[in-house]
Each structure stands twice: as structure tokens, then as C-alpha cells.
Write a protein that holds these residues in place. Structure first.
Motif, PDB file in Angstrom:
ATOM      1  N   GLY A   1      18.069 -19.603  10.110  1.00  0.00           N
ATOM      2  CA  GLY A   1      17.524 -18.367  10.673  1.00  0.00           C
ATOM      3  C   GLY A   1      15.905 -18.561  10.743  1.00  0.00           C
ATOM      4  N   ARG A   2      15.176 -19.649  11.086  1.00  0.00           N
ATOM      5  CA  ARG A   2      13.974 -19.848  11.240  1.00  0.00           C
ATOM      6  C   ARG A   2      13.846 -20.804  12.493  1.00  0.00           C
ATOM      7  NH1 ARG A   2      10.286 -20.123   5.717  1.00  0.00           N
ATOM      8  NH2 ARG A   2      10.907 -18.085   4.808  1.00  0.00           N
ATOM      9  N   LEU A   3      12.743 -20.514  13.197  1.00  0.00           N
ATOM     10  CA  LEU A   3      12.415 -21.483  14.412  1.00  0.00           C
ATOM     11  C   LEU A   3      10.922 -21.823  14.071  1.00  0.00           C
ATOM     12  CD1 LEU A   3      14.384 -19.489  17.127  1.00  0.00           C
ATOM     13  CD2 LEU A   3      14.972 -21.481  16.269  1.00  0.00           C
ATOM     14  N   LYS A   4      10.319 -22.821  14.675  1.00  0.00           N
ATOM     15  CA  LYS A   4       9.137 -23.197  14.849  1.00  0.00           C
ATOM     16  C   LYS A   4       8.646 -23.580  16.393  1.00  0.00           C
ATOM     17  CE  LYS A   4       6.036 -26.151  12.567  1.00  0.00           C
ATOM     18  NZ  LYS A   4       5.906 -26.974  11.174  1.00  0.00           N
ATOM     19  N   THR A   5       7.474 -23.002  16.664  1.00  0.00           N
ATOM     20  CA  THR A   5       7.290 -23.102  17.964  1.00  0.00           C
ATOM     21  C   THR A   5       6.076 -24.255  18.058  1.00  0.00           C
ATOM     22  OG1 THR A   5       6.032 -22.245  19.988  1.00  0.00           O
ATOM     23  CG2 THR A   5       5.344 -21.377  17.613  1.00  0.00           C
ATOM     24  N   THR A   6       5.818 -25.010  19.386  1.00  0.00           N
ATOM     25  CA  THR A   6       4.925 -25.900  19.421  1.00  0.00           C
ATOM     26  C   THR A   6       3.387 -25.385  19.455  1.00  0.00           C
ATOM     27  OG1 THR A   6       5.312 -26.064  21.702  1.00  0.00           O
ATOM     28  CG2 THR A   6       6.748 -27.634  20.337  1.00  0.00           C
ATOM     29  N   LEU A   7       3.376 -24.192  19.645  1.00  0.00           N
ATOM     30  CA  LEU A   7       1.930 -23.551  19.741  1.00  0.00           C
ATOM     31  C   LEU A   7       1.377 -22.950  18.570  1.00  0.00           C
ATOM     32  CD1 LEU A   7       3.338 -20.673  22.441  1.00  0.00           C
ATOM     33  CD2 LEU A   7       1.985 -22.717  22.894  1.00  0.00           C
ATOM     34  N   ALA A   8       0.141 -23.164  18.356  1.00  0.00           N
ATOM     35  CA  ALA A   8      -0.553 -22.928  17.195  1.00  0.00           C
ATOM     36  C   ALA A   8      -0.577 -21.441  17.200  1.00  0.00           C
ATOM     37  CB  ALA A   8      -2.020 -23.430  17.178  1.00  0.00           C
ATOM     38  N   TYR A   9      -0.698 -20.997  15.943  1.00  0.00           N
ATOM     39  CA  TYR A   9      -0.821 -19.477  15.790  1.00  0.00           C
ATOM     40  C   TYR A   9      -1.936 -18.779  16.706  1.00  0.00           C
ATOM     41  CZ  TYR A   9      -1.003 -15.023  13.299  1.00  0.00           C
ATOM     42  OH  TYR A   9      -1.119 -13.732  12.863  1.00  0.00           O
TER      43      TYR A   9
ATOM     44  N   LEU B   1      13.131 -15.388  12.369  1.00  0.00           N
ATOM     45  CA  LEU B   1      11.783 -15.762  12.000  1.00  0.00           C
ATOM     46  C   LEU B   1      11.106 -16.951  13.009  1.00  0.00           C
ATOM     47  CD1 LEU B   1      11.246 -15.258   8.117  1.00  0.00           C
ATOM     48  CD2 LEU B   1      10.020 -13.889   9.974  1.00  0.00           C
ATOM     49  N   VAL B   2       9.740 -16.723  13.489  1.00  0.00           N
ATOM     50  CA  VAL B   2       9.440 -17.839  13.935  1.00  0.00           C
ATOM     51  C   VAL B   2       8.140 -18.050  13.533  1.00  0.00           C
ATOM     52  CG1 VAL B   2       8.337 -18.280  16.337  1.00  0.00           C
ATOM     53  CG2 VAL B   2      10.451 -17.080  16.493  1.00  0.00           C
ATOM     54  N   PHE B   3       7.752 -19.377  13.359  1.00  0.00           N
ATOM     55  CA  PHE B   3       6.611 -19.906  12.888  1.00  0.00           C
ATOM     56  C   PHE B   3       5.864 -20.964  13.806  1.00  0.00           C
ATOM     57  CE2 PHE B   3       9.230 -18.615   9.130  1.00  0.00           C
ATOM     58  CZ  PHE B   3       8.071 -18.455   8.199  1.00  0.00           C
ATOM     59  N   SER B   4       4.396 -20.713  13.638  1.00  0.00           N
ATOM     60  CA  SER B   4       3.497 -21.607  14.333  1.00  0.00           C
ATOM     61  C   SER B   4       3.687 -22.794  14.070  1.00  0.00           C
ATOM     62  CB  SER B   4       2.133 -20.946  14.526  1.00  0.00           C
ATOM     63  OG  SER B   4       1.703 -21.245  13.149  1.00  0.00           O
ATOM     64  N   SER B   5       2.987 -24.115  15.073  1.00  0.00           N
ATOM     65  CA  SER B   5       2.850 -25.352  14.621  1.00  0.00           C
ATOM     66  C   SER B   5       1.994 -25.535  13.554  1.00  0.00           C
ATOM     67  CB  SER B   5       2.546 -26.105  15.778  1.00  0.00           C
ATOM     68  OG  SER B   5       1.127 -25.701  16.243  1.00  0.00           O
ATOM     69  N   ASP B   6       1.164 -24.682  13.229  1.00  0.00           N
ATOM     70  CA  ASP B   6       0.339 -24.711  11.884  1.00  0.00           C
ATOM     71  C   ASP B   6       0.952 -23.963  10.735  1.00  0.00           C
ATOM     72  OD1 ASP B   6      -0.420 -22.701  13.576  1.00  0.00           O
ATOM     73  OD2 ASP B   6      -2.564 -22.721  12.975  1.00  0.00           O
ATOM     74  N   ASP B   7       2.228 -23.824  10.710  1.00  0.00           N
ATOM     75  CA  ASP B   7       2.938 -23.097   9.725  1.00  0.00           C
ATOM     76  C   ASP B   7       2.638 -21.675   9.204  1.00  0.00           C
ATOM     77  OD1 ASP B   7       4.933 -25.480   9.296  1.00  0.00           O
ATOM     78  OD2 ASP B   7       3.203 -26.449   8.281  1.00  0.00           O
ATOM     79  N   ARG B   8       2.200 -20.961  10.124  1.00  0.00           N
ATOM     80  CA  ARG B   8       1.652 -19.422  10.007  1.00  0.00           C
ATOM     81  C   ARG B   8       2.698 -18.858  10.480  1.00  0.00           C
ATOM     82  NH1 ARG B   8      -3.975 -17.908  11.281  1.00  0.00           N
ATOM     83  NH2 ARG B   8      -3.292 -15.997  10.505  1.00  0.00           N
ATOM     84  N   ARG B   9       3.333 -17.629   9.913  1.00  0.00           N
ATOM     85  CA  ARG B   9       4.451 -16.753  10.171  1.00  0.00           C
ATOM     86  C   ARG B   9       3.864 -15.944  11.387  1.00  0.00           C
ATOM     87  NH1 ARG B   9       7.654 -12.080   7.147  1.00  0.00           N
ATOM     88  NH2 ARG B   9       8.550 -10.928   9.192  1.00  0.00           N
ATOM     89  N   ILE B  10       4.619 -16.125  12.637  1.00  0.00           N
ATOM     90  CA  ILE B  10       4.389 -15.131  13.689  1.00  0.00           C
ATOM     91  C   ILE B  10       4.903 -13.856  13.566  1.00  0.00           C
ATOM     92  CG2 ILE B  10       4.249 -14.920  16.151  1.00  0.00           C
ATOM     93  CD1 ILE B  10       4.273 -18.192  16.186  1.00  0.00           C
ATOM     94  N   GLY B  11       6.333 -13.965  13.398  1.00  0.00           N
ATOM     95  CA  GLY B  11       7.141 -12.586  13.342  1.00  0.00           C
ATOM     96  C   GLY B  11       8.699 -12.908  13.657  1.00  0.00           C
TER      97      GLY B  11
ATOM     98  N   ARG C   1       1.125  -6.231  18.269  1.00  0.00           N
ATOM     99  CA  ARG C   1       1.059  -6.342  19.502  1.00  0.00           C
ATOM    100  C   ARG C   1       2.661  -7.245  20.116  1.00  0.00           C
ATOM    101  NH1 ARG C   1      -2.541  -9.484  22.178  1.00  0.00           N
ATOM    102  NH2 ARG C   1      -2.434 -10.890  20.470  1.00  0.00           N
ATOM    103  N   MET C   2       3.072  -6.961  21.249  1.00  0.00           N
ATOM    104  CA  MET C   2       4.337  -7.581  21.642  1.00  0.00           C
ATOM    105  C   MET C   2       3.740  -8.947  22.416  1.00  0.00           C
ATOM    106  SD  MET C   2       7.435  -7.623  21.485  1.00  0.00           S
ATOM    107  CE  MET C   2       8.184  -5.791  21.665  1.00  0.00           C
ATOM    108  N   VAL C   3       4.200 -10.089  21.773  1.00  0.00           N
ATOM    109  CA  VAL C   3       3.955 -11.483  22.469  1.00  0.00           C
ATOM    110  C   VAL C   3       4.914 -12.048  23.021  1.00  0.00           C
ATOM    111  CG1 VAL C   3       1.864 -11.558  21.221  1.00  0.00           C
ATOM    112  CG2 VAL C   3       3.777 -12.525  20.204  1.00  0.00           C
ATOM    113  N   THR C   4       5.008 -12.857  24.159  1.00  0.00           N
ATOM    114  CA  THR C   4       6.148 -13.678  24.577  1.00  0.00           C
ATOM    115  C   THR C   4       5.812 -14.925  24.489  1.00  0.00           C
ATOM    116  OG1 THR C   4       6.485 -12.015  26.403  1.00  0.00           O
ATOM    117  CG2 THR C   4       7.413 -14.070  26.667  1.00  0.00           C
ATOM    118  N   ILE C   5       6.861 -15.920  23.718  1.00  0.00           N
ATOM    119  CA  ILE C   5       6.759 -17.281  23.572  1.00  0.00           C
ATOM    120  C   ILE C   5       8.121 -17.768  24.375  1.00  0.00           C
ATOM    121  CG2 ILE C   5       7.276 -19.068  21.826  1.00  0.00           C
ATOM    122  CD1 ILE C   5       5.996 -16.950  19.967  1.00  0.00           C
ATOM    123  N   ALA C   6       7.761 -18.885  25.158  1.00  0.00           N
ATOM    124  CA  ALA C   6       8.610 -19.699  25.994  1.00  0.00           C
ATOM    125  C   ALA C   6       9.529 -20.198  25.028  1.00  0.00           C
ATOM    126  CB  ALA C   6       8.265 -20.622  26.914  1.00  0.00           C
TER     127      ALA C   6
END
Length: 76
Positions: free
Chosen positions: A64-72, A16-26, A48-53
Motif C-alpha cells: 500500500g506504499r509507493l515511493k517517488t524518485t522526487l525529493a520532498y 501512501l506516497v513517500f519521497s526519495s528522502d523517505d518523507r511522507r508526501i501524502g 495543496r493538491m500536487v501532481t506526481i508523474a
């Protein structure tokens, strides 16, 4: 440094990946680049299929969870 926080080997499909503002992306559907050291991940967000670096990812608050520095809203 996010890259140091998550070793590439610990990035895998199904996480699971979450945004910097703690929203579940997918969940990670696909790894881009070398599977042992992916450069990006593909996630289904809002049907939609999105790509995150991979460089933006760090360990999440649970296994099992990751967080991205990107906002949702910035994940497109």
C-alpha cells in the motif's frame, strides 16, 4: 525502471506516497489518465493538491506504499 517496478494496475487511490528522502508526501487522491494505466497521481501535500508523474513511482517498503524518485522539496 520505476514503471516496471509498479504495474499501473497496482497504483490506486488511498495509497501512501513517500519521497526519495523517505518523507511522507501524502495519500493518492486521484488518478490522472486511464485508470488502468494512470500517467500521474494527485496528492494533497501541505494543504495543496500536487501532481506526481506515475513514471516516477515504484513499490514502497510495505504493502500500500509507493515511493517517488522526487525529493520532498521537489514535489510541488
Amino acid at each position: 525502471a520505476p514503471v516496471a517496478a509498479v504495474q499501473a494496475a497496482s497504483i490506486r487511490t488511498g495509497m501512501l506516497v513517500f519521497s526519495s528522502d523517505d518523507r511522507r508526501i501524502g495519500r493518492i487522491e486521484q488518478l490522472i489518465g486511464d485508470k488502468a494505466a494512470p500517467t500521474a497521481v494527485k496528492i494533497i501535500k501541505d494543504a495543496r493538491m500536487v501532481t506526481i508523474a506515475a513514471a516516477t513511482l515504484s513499490a514502497g517498503d510495505r504493502e500500500g506504499r509507493l515511493k517517488t524518485t522526487l525529493a520532498y522539496r521537489d514535489v510541488r
